[in-house]
Enzyme design. Sequence first.
Site, short mmCIF file in Angstrom:
data_model
loop_
_atom_site.label_atom_id
_atom_site.label_comp_id
_atom_site.label_asym_id
_atom_site.label_seq_id
_atom_site.Cartn_x
_atom_site.Cartn_y
_atom_site.Cartn_z
N ASN A 86 33.92 73.33 50.75
CA ASN A 86 33.90 72.20 49.82
C ASN A 86 32.83 71.22 50.27
OD1 ASN A 86 37.53 71.96 49.57
ND2 ASN A 86 36.12 73.20 48.41
N TYR A 119 32.06 59.27 39.96
CA TYR A 119 33.34 59.49 40.65
C TYR A 119 33.70 58.25 41.45
CZ TYR A 119 36.30 61.23 44.53
OH TYR A 119 37.28 61.40 45.46
N GLU A 128 42.34 57.90 41.43
CA GLU A 128 41.10 58.64 41.65
C GLU A 128 40.57 59.04 40.27
OE1 GLU A 128 39.64 62.41 44.39
OE2 GLU A 128 41.58 62.53 43.37
N TYR A 130 37.25 60.58 37.58
CA TYR A 130 36.05 61.38 37.38
C TYR A 130 35.55 61.22 35.94
CZ TYR A 130 36.77 64.49 41.48
OH TYR A 130 36.89 65.01 42.73
N GLU A 220 29.35 67.95 43.51
CA GLU A 220 30.50 68.55 44.19
C GLU A 220 30.44 70.06 44.04
OE1 GLU A 220 35.41 68.22 44.22
OE2 GLU A 220 34.20 66.76 43.13
#
Length: 358
Positions: A86, A119, A128, A130, A220
Amino acid sequence: MSTLTHEMGRRRGLVAAILGLVLTAAAALAAFASPGSAQAATTITSNSTGTNNGYFYSFWEQSSGATMTLGSGSNYSLTWNTASQNVVAGTGWNPGNQTNPVSYSGTWNCNGNCYLSLYGWFQNPLVEWYIVDNYGNYNPSSGATKLGSVSSDGSTYDLYKTTRVNAPSIEGDSSTFDQYWAVRQAKRTGGTITVSNIFNAWKNLGLKMGTANYEILATEGYQSSGSSNITVTSGDGGGTTTPPTTPPPTTTPPPSGGSGCTATFSNTSDWGSGFTSSVAVKNNGSSSINGWTVKLTFPGNQTVTSLWNGSYTQSGNTVTVKNASSNGTIAAGASTTFGFNANYSGSNGAPTVSCTVG
């Protein structure tokens, strides 16, 4: 929710927790530079957050396999491969801002599961979020429940909400928080994100906003490979502005005989280059009406970018709004509302407003 979606959600919380704890020596040195000052390119290969040329940046990877290079201004480049497992990296602002538009340009190449998104995080409540402009072979909203959509910046963003329970976050290793998603249907790499359109759409769905934490234009990748080279060209998250004087509400006069409808325009938020407004439509008659049309004629170059609880067309400075199917019938003496976001330059005078039945 699929196994992959669960793993991505777990990782996203872990990213935030590690970013809040780790600061490399390169980041610490960059933090002493004055905002906007030129610096030599900085290469980052270990997890860190910091300031470079006056812009906040963050870099996180699960294992070694990615390299981030901080260039001039807000520019960053990132290369990664599957060994990184990741990786999330980007530049922006800390704190972020719900109203300032963000423009960006550059290149983004994805082989597999990758995102390109604005983000960030909120606190109180912890959220959180996006705004996804591009993605690879996996739609990050997979497994989530769609709440609605909003038209903005030349495409439609589909809106979702998910919840993480006992997951790592910027507030600790075991937090419960919501995730808000806006996923663009027409993928792109570069353009302007009218941030207020997305946040107002989330708010209109009843989603709560808190105190802004960081906001980055992020690349990402998850078990994938690729590269990006991105420059954020506008927006100053966390900055303060003095809003122009808000025009007073304007109302159509009641028609003779006490029948028909009236519309009242209110400017609810103005940030100098755009605004959010609401319009209340009232039935003045003694029986229900089925369908209405409101016309707003602006004195300047105001341009509607998104609208909810109705459909609209714009010709020059005149915006024509017709009811949505859900709010076309108004009982005698009752009201309904619609709202919209718009951009402008110069002055922002109130429009003249008219309302007709049908």
